[in-house]
Each structure stands twice: as C-alpha cells, then as structure tokens.
Design an enzyme around this catalytic site. Sequence first.
Site, PDB file in Angstrom:
ATOM      1  N   ARG A   1     -14.681  25.080 -36.294  1.00 32.98           N
ATOM      2  CA  ARG A   1     -16.230  25.087 -36.537  1.00 32.98           C
ATOM      3  C   ARG A   1     -16.563  23.665 -36.938  1.00 32.98           C
ATOM      4  O   ARG A   1     -16.693  23.412 -38.074  1.00 32.98           O
ATOM      5  CB  ARG A   1     -16.554  26.000 -38.076  1.00 32.98           C
ATOM      6  CG  ARG A   1     -18.071  25.992 -38.286  1.00 32.98           C
ATOM      7  CD  ARG A   1     -18.909  26.315 -37.254  1.00 32.98           C
ATOM      8  NE  ARG A   1     -20.266  26.543 -37.501  1.00 32.98           N
ATOM      9  CZ  ARG A   1     -21.086  25.696 -37.357  1.00 32.98           C
ATOM     10  NH1 ARG A   1     -20.852  24.584 -37.157  1.00 32.98           N
ATOM     11  NH2 ARG A   1     -22.390  26.037 -37.904  1.00 32.98           N
TER      12      ARG A   1
ATOM     13  N   ARG B  59      -1.330  27.117 -16.336  1.00 29.98           N
ATOM     14  CA  ARG B  59      -1.853  26.860 -17.604  1.00 29.98           C
ATOM     15  C   ARG B  59      -1.811  27.975 -18.679  1.00 29.98           C
ATOM     16  O   ARG B  59      -1.955  27.692 -19.710  1.00 29.98           O
ATOM     17  CB  ARG B  59      -3.629  26.451 -17.318  1.00 29.98           C
ATOM     18  CG  ARG B  59      -4.552  25.991 -18.490  1.00 29.98           C
ATOM     19  CD  ARG B  59      -3.668  24.563 -19.305  1.00 29.98           C
ATOM     20  NE  ARG B  59      -3.287  23.773 -18.686  1.00 29.98           N
ATOM     21  CZ  ARG B  59      -4.062  22.581 -18.259  1.00 29.98           C
ATOM     22  NH1 ARG B  59      -5.139  22.393 -18.721  1.00 29.98           N
ATOM     23  NH2 ARG B  59      -3.687  21.423 -17.250  1.00 29.98           N
TER      24      ARG B  59
ATOM     25  N   ARG C 169       1.588  13.795 -12.519  1.00 31.27           N
ATOM     26  CA  ARG C 169       1.523  15.141 -11.797  1.00 31.27           C
ATOM     27  C   ARG C 169       1.137  14.984 -10.187  1.00 31.27           C
ATOM     28  O   ARG C 169       1.642  15.581  -9.523  1.00 31.27           O
ATOM     29  CB  ARG C 169       0.431  16.146 -12.549  1.00 31.27           C
ATOM     30  CG  ARG C 169       0.815  16.441 -13.997  1.00 31.27           C
ATOM     31  CD  ARG C 169      -0.322  17.234 -14.655  1.00 31.27           C
ATOM     32  NE  ARG C 169      -1.477  16.593 -14.677  1.00 31.27           N
ATOM     33  CZ  ARG C 169      -2.575  17.030 -14.923  1.00 31.27           C
ATOM     34  NH1 ARG C 169      -2.616  18.121 -15.694  1.00 31.27           N
ATOM     35  NH2 ARG C 169      -3.617  16.334 -14.956  1.00 31.27           N
TER      36      ARG C 169
ATOM     37  N   ASP D 277      -5.244  17.219  -9.284  1.00 35.52           N
ATOM     38  CA  ASP D 277      -5.764  18.101  -8.075  1.00 35.52           C
ATOM     39  C   ASP D 277      -6.164  17.445  -6.651  1.00 35.52           C
ATOM     40  O   ASP D 277      -6.255  18.098  -5.640  1.00 35.52           O
ATOM     41  CB  ASP D 277      -7.320  18.384  -8.497  1.00 35.52           C
ATOM     42  CG  ASP D 277      -7.257  19.308  -9.891  1.00 35.52           C
ATOM     43  OD1 ASP D 277      -6.228  20.159  -9.831  1.00 35.52           O
ATOM     44  OD2 ASP D 277      -7.707  18.804 -10.961  1.00 35.52           O
TER      45      ASP D 277
HETATM   46  N1  HAX Z   1     -16.178  10.006  -8.503  1.00 27.36           N
HETATM   47  C1  HAX Z   1     -17.461   9.775  -8.671  1.00 27.36           C
HETATM   48  N2  HAX Z   1     -17.738   9.281  -9.911  1.00 27.36           N
HETATM   49  C2  HAX Z   1     -17.138   9.559 -11.019  1.00 27.36           C
HETATM   50  C3  HAX Z   1     -15.684  10.234 -10.902  1.00 27.36           C
HETATM   51  C4  HAX Z   1     -15.338  10.302  -9.683  1.00 27.36           C
HETATM   52  N3  HAX Z   1     -14.057  10.833  -9.204  1.00 27.36           N
HETATM   53  N4  HAX Z   1     -14.980  10.021 -12.052  1.00 27.36           N
HETATM   54  C5  HAX Z   1     -15.967   9.581 -12.908  1.00 27.36           C
HETATM   55  N5  HAX Z   1     -17.103   9.465 -12.281  1.00 27.36           N
HETATM   56  C6  HAX Z   1     -18.227   8.869 -13.042  1.00 27.36           C
HETATM   57  C7  HAX Z   1     -18.775  10.066 -13.917  1.00 27.36           C
HETATM   58  O1  HAX Z   1     -19.560  10.908 -13.033  1.00 27.36           O
HETATM   59  C8  HAX Z   1     -19.679   9.328 -14.827  1.00 27.36           C
HETATM   60  O2  HAX Z   1     -21.114   8.963 -14.286  1.00 27.36           O
HETATM   61  P1  HAX Z   1     -22.395   8.943 -14.967  1.00 27.36           P
HETATM   62  O3  HAX Z   1     -22.290   7.981 -15.874  1.00 27.36           O
HETATM   63  O4  HAX Z   1     -23.362   8.742 -13.792  1.00 27.36           O
HETATM   64  O5  HAX Z   1     -22.653  10.158 -15.781  1.00 27.36           O
HETATM   65  C9  HAX Z   1     -18.849   7.851 -14.870  1.00 27.36           C
HETATM   66  O6  HAX Z   1     -18.030   7.970 -13.858  1.00 27.36           O
HETATM   67  C10 HAX Z   1     -18.143   7.902 -16.169  1.00 27.36           C
HETATM   68  O7  HAX Z   1     -17.229   8.925 -16.370  1.00 27.36           O
HETATM   69  P2  HAX Z   1     -16.093   8.910 -16.906  1.00 27.36           P
HETATM   70  O8  HAX Z   1     -16.110   8.526 -18.337  1.00 27.36           O
HETATM   71  O9  HAX Z   1     -14.932   7.904 -16.085  1.00 27.36           O
HETATM   72  O10 HAX Z   1     -15.186  10.347 -16.912  1.00 27.36           O
HETATM   73  P3  HAX Z   1     -15.444  11.716 -17.641  1.00 27.36           P
HETATM   74  O11 HAX Z   1     -14.675  11.487 -18.730  1.00 27.36           O
HETATM   75  O12 HAX Z   1     -16.926  11.707 -17.946  1.00 27.36           O
HETATM   76  O13 HAX Z   1     -15.164  12.628 -16.604  1.00 27.36           O
HETATM   77  C11 HAX Z   1     -13.662  13.696 -14.704  1.00 27.36           C
HETATM   78  C12 HAX Z   1     -13.946  12.981 -16.252  1.00 27.36           C
HETATM   79  C13 HAX Z   1     -12.571  14.221 -14.468  1.00 27.36           C
HETATM   80  C14 HAX Z   1     -14.798  15.074 -15.017  1.00 27.36           C
HETATM   81  C15 HAX Z   1     -14.343  12.786 -13.822  1.00 27.36           C
HETATM   82  O14 HAX Z   1     -13.483  11.800 -13.578  1.00 27.36           O
HETATM   83  C16 HAX Z   1     -14.541  13.605 -12.399  1.00 27.36           C
HETATM   84  O15 HAX Z   1     -15.810  14.292 -12.436  1.00 27.36           O
HETATM   85  N6  HAX Z   1     -13.882  13.568 -11.402  1.00 27.36           N
HETATM   86  C17 HAX Z   1     -13.950  14.382 -10.407  1.00 27.36           C
HETATM   87  C18 HAX Z   1     -13.558  16.033 -10.396  1.00 27.36           C
HETATM   88  C19 HAX Z   1     -12.077  16.012 -10.804  1.00 27.36           C
HETATM   89  O16 HAX Z   1     -11.336  15.803  -9.982  1.00 27.36           O
HETATM   90  N7  HAX Z   1     -11.800  16.712 -11.814  1.00 27.36           N
HETATM   91  C20 HAX Z   1     -10.621  17.084 -12.240  1.00 27.36           C
HETATM   92  C21 HAX Z   1      -9.904  16.401 -13.160  1.00 27.36           C
HETATM   93  C22 HAX Z   1      -8.354  16.753 -13.940  1.00 27.36           C
HETATM   94  C23 HAX Z   1      -8.578  18.158 -14.289  1.00 27.36           C
HETATM   95  O17 HAX Z   1      -9.250  18.493 -15.447  1.00 27.36           O
HETATM   96  N8  HAX Z   1      -8.026  19.117 -13.692  1.00 27.36           N
HETATM   97  O18 HAX Z   1      -8.070  20.372 -14.083  1.00 27.36           O
END
Ligand code: HAX
Length: 434
Positions: A418, A398, A326, A372
């Site tokens: 559940r 969405r 995307r 995004d």
């Molecule tokens: N910047 C910094 N650190 C990041 C990161 C980023 N973009 N992406 C992941 N990490 C960190 C996490 O915060 C986590 O840190 P801790 O262990 O200290 O908690 C670690 O890396 C492991 O995370 P992960 O397993 O790779 O990622 P998750 O599945 O937990 O989370 C997220 C996925 C999308 C929430 C995460 O990558 C993130 O916060 N990204 C930035 C926000 C973002 O772009 N969100 C939109 C995602 C797409 C979407 O859903 N759009 O609607």
Amino acid sequence: MSYLKNLLHEKIEAHRPRVKRLLTEHGEKIINQVSVQQVIGGMRGIKSLITDISYLDPYEGIRYRGYTLPEVFEKLPKPPGGKMPYVEGLFYLLLTGDLPTESQVGDVIYDSVNRRQLPRYVYEVIDAFPNNSHPMVILSSAVMSMQRESIFNLKYQRGLDKLNYWDPTYEDAFNLVSKLPVIGAYIYNKLYTKTKFVYQDPTLDFGANFASMINIGKPYDDVSRMYFILHADHEGGNVSAHAGHLIASTLSDVYYATSGMINGLAGPLHGLANQEVLRWIQELRSKMGDKVPSEDDMKKFVHETLQSGQVIPGFGHAVLRKTDPRYSIQREFCLEYMPDDELFKYVDILYKVVPDILLEQGKAKNPWPNLDAQSGVIQWHYGLTDYDYYTVLFSIGRAIGVLSNIIWDRALGYPIERPKSITTDMLEQMVGIK
Ligand code: HAX
C-alpha cells in the site's frame, strides 16, 4: 514431506529472524530519497521492494540467487545428451538458493509429473474460446478458472496460522507451475495445429514434455528449457513480477495472482514485445521480398518506425544499461545452431544499426537490445511461427519466478502492499511552485 519442501522449510525458519531484526533494530533507518521525477516517472529506481530470488544489476544483468545466467546454465544439472539444464532444477534453485544434485532434480521432476494433470473443465474453458482470441487471454482465463483448486484458499477459510501460510501456497504454486506447460500446449494445439488432445509424457522433464506436447522435435526440448529458464525472473519491480506480488499481498491465492501477472505481461512494452519484434520484422520482410536488407535499408525502416511515433520493439530497458545477457545467450545459441537463418540475419543487422540511431535520437536511456529482440526468431526457426503465442511461452517461464517469490512473501509475512499517492497540487506545493 518432500526433500525440497523440507529444505525450503529449514531455509524459511533460518531467514525469518533476519527480517525481524531488520524491522525491530533498523526499521526507522532511511535508505532512499524520492525525487519528483521518480514519482511522476513510474517509480524508476526507488528501492522499495524486497526479494531474494533474483537481483538485476543495470550493467551486469540478472543474477538468480547470486548466480549469473552463464553460471546458472553451467551449474544446473542437465538431462543426458541435453545442452540446457532441467527447468525443475531452476525451480529448486530459485526456491532454496541451493544448486541441486541430479538426484534432487529427479525428485522434483517426479513430484512435478504427479501434479501435471488438468481438471477436465480447464480443457472445456479453453475450448469455449473463439479461435481468434489472443492466446494470452485464453491462458489468463484458464489459470483463473482453476482458482477453485486453491489449497491455500481452502485452508484459509478453515483457519490457518500465519506462520503456515507458505505451506499451502507452496502446494498451489508447485501445482500451477507443473500444469502451466500443459495448459500452454493445449492452447497452442487448439489455435494452431488443431490437434484436439495433448498427450503428456511422464518420462519427460518440463522442457522436453512441452516440446513433445506441441510436437516439435529435437533440439526444441533444449530450446524450451533455455527459454523458460531465461524468462523466469527479473527481480521484483518489473510489471509481471510486481503484479503477481501485489495481488498475492492481499492473500489472494496464486491462481488470482498468476492470472494478473499474465495480464501485465500481455502489454507491448513488456512481454508482448517478443511478438511485436516478429510482427515488425515480418513487415519489413514483406517489403523486401526475398532479399535480406542492407544496413541502409534497415536504418531507413528503423527511422520510419520512430518517425511514426512508435518504439523499436526489443530495444531499451527500464533498468538495464547495457546489452541484456538474456539477449547475448540467445544470440550465442543462434550463432551455434542457426547462423544462416534469414530472420537471425535481420536481428543481427538490427543489433548493428539500432543502438546508434537511438543514441542519436537521444531519448532512450538504454539503446541496447533486451531479450525480446532475439527470442522470437529462435521460435520461428523451429517452426513456431504463430508469433502471437510467444508471450505465452514467456508467461510459463515467468510464473516460475513469480510463484517462488509469492511462496517466500507468505513465508516472511510481508504485508499487503500500500504505497502512498499524492495529488499534483501537493507535489507543486512540495517543490514551492504553488
Ligand atoms: N524505441 C524508441 N524509443 C524508445 C525506446 C525504443 N526501443 N526505448 C525507450 N524509448 C523512449 C521512450 O519511449 C521515452 O520516450 P518519451 O520520453 O517520449 O516518453 C524515452 O525513450 C525514455 O525512455 P526510457 O527511460 O529509456 O525507457 P523506459 O524506462 O520509460 O521504458 C521500455 C522502458 C522497455 C518500456 C522502453 O525502452 C521501450 O518501450 N522499449 C521497446 C519495447 C520493449 O522492447 N519492451 C520490452 C522490454 C523488456 C521486457 O520487459 N520484456 O518483457
């Protein structure tokens, strides 16, 4: 009954025995094991939901009804002179799994136009909000206020056979999908253009009508079609899709469920990330003055953000393990239509520097950009610079996927959701440390 509804009915009848067979002949078979990490870690990767609308492969990205996004954009009918397909065609595809012909899309558009009218009180609900309210709050409340329109709720109160739940749910869902752009446009005009009335044009399709209601000229009709299609669905477990499904599983109607999914989308780790990307880039832009940052400037800015304990918005994903297609589709759009846009240059430099920094940091499982990271700059380029509105656009898109899922949930009789929770004590006992 419309052609689409009739076809959907046939597909539902054909699908029901498949679910029944799985349950009666294979109900006890084990397909998954669950680790401690998954229980504590937000249920990542546990295969425990079912949807046929879309599937997300970690390396390939999303497929809608088996089609990759480039295939969806290539195969769905497009308006004359338009480069992006009709959103109504996507609704047809998600609901039925079939690619519609132009005339079939024409029928859906005709049906949808007749469902666009908003009750007067919805305008009044929106008007009642102070102008400094977040547009997502207004959107969620406007949808919620329409719950009294639910045909499912009315028929359920009168006594409705389970096998027919899908029918009034389809009516509710189609009504809401058709009305959402009108609600979104009215919110936009109230907050940003201060234009009191939104005139819809019944000769225009979903995307073009939205562009016209917020008064942005071509090629924004194509931008909005692209945007709504790209955001429509991302399989069943993401927060917005899951929230919608979860709420609807109680037989709450689609107004409750859609308002709930909008609330889930409003978090910065999910849909609000598109707003966060723009806010963050603007912060750097104000530091840089008129100068486009060098790669070194950008690296410094990314490091500062990480050092202050924040995430880099627009990067990473819970399922994806490569660049989000995307993102790539929007990048191609930028390269074709706005290669010299200043903010696009920022995004491009981010693409070059962020993945290596996240890899070095060693935490994020996916260092690559998600949708995004790219979507806001396109909106900004076409004059939609009020970035706290971007998640409203995401919500309208969405809703198409979430509502298609809910219709099918009802058709296949999926039960109230559940899962089981346990205590920390129990988990410690299970792994033998207590
Ligand atoms: N910047 C910094 N650190 C990041 C990161 C980023 N973009 N992406 C992941 N990490 C960190 C996490 O915060 C986590 O840190 P801790 O262990 O200290 O908690 C670690 O890396 C492991 O995370 P992960 O397993 O790779 O990622 P998750 O599945 O937990 O989370 C997220 C996925 C999308 C929430 C995460 O990558 C993130 O916060 N990204 C930035 C926000 C973002 O772009 N969100 C939109 C995602 C797409 C979407 O859903 N759009 O609607």
